[in-house]
Design a protein around this motif. Structure first.
Motif, short mmCIF file in Angstrom:
data_model
loop_
_atom_site.label_atom_id
_atom_site.label_comp_id
_atom_site.label_asym_id
_atom_site.label_seq_id
_atom_site.Cartn_x
_atom_site.Cartn_y
_atom_site.Cartn_z
N ALA A 22 0.81 -1.22 0.00
CA ALA A 22 0.00 0.00 0.00
C ALA A 22 0.85 1.27 0.00
N GLU A 23 1.90 1.30 0.78
CA GLU A 23 2.75 2.51 0.84
C GLU A 23 3.44 2.77 -0.49
N SER A 24 3.95 1.73 -1.14
CA SER A 24 4.62 1.93 -2.43
C SER A 24 3.61 2.28 -3.52
N VAL A 25 2.41 1.70 -3.46
CA VAL A 25 1.35 2.06 -4.42
C VAL A 25 0.98 3.52 -4.20
N ALA A 26 0.82 3.95 -2.95
CA ALA A 26 0.48 5.34 -2.65
C ALA A 26 1.54 6.29 -3.18
N ALA A 27 2.81 5.91 -3.08
CA ALA A 27 3.88 6.75 -3.61
C ALA A 27 3.78 6.85 -5.13
N SER A 28 3.46 5.76 -5.79
CA SER A 28 3.27 5.79 -7.25
C SER A 28 2.09 6.66 -7.63
#
Length: 95
Positions: A22-28
């Motif tokens: 979720a955190e890496s998706v949110a960054a994308s």
């Protein structure tokens, strides 16, 4: 009547991602033009998408759906107005 090309579209969407990603998706998502991350909780990410046309919003939502780690991306709300309506709201007489 104002030119239709001056319309401003905004929508909200819920993106369901693998909780561990979720955190890496949110960054994308945050790096995408016209996308703002509002909140993240338990793999669910609420975003606001802005653009000039409804089709632009749909294309952005499709791009979000294709991101690695994303299970689903669903539009919740869409609204459009002429840009001049927003310009009027930003005016102030304060000195």
């Amino acid at each position: 009547m104002p030119d239709i090309s001056q319309r401003y579209h905004v929508s909200s969407a819920v993106v369901v991602a693998r909780p561990e990603e979720a955190e890496s998706v949110a960054a994308s998502l945050a790096a995408m033009e016209g996308v703002e991350v509002f909140t993240i909780q338990d793999g669910k990410i609420v975003v606001v998408i802005e653009g000039k046309t409804s089709g632009e919003l749909g294309a952005t939502l499709s791009a979000i759906s294709g991101l690695s780690g994303v299970f689903a991306a669903n539009m919740v709300f869409e609204h459009s107005e002429y840009e001049e309506a927003f310009a009027d709201e930003r005016r102030t007489d304060a000195a």
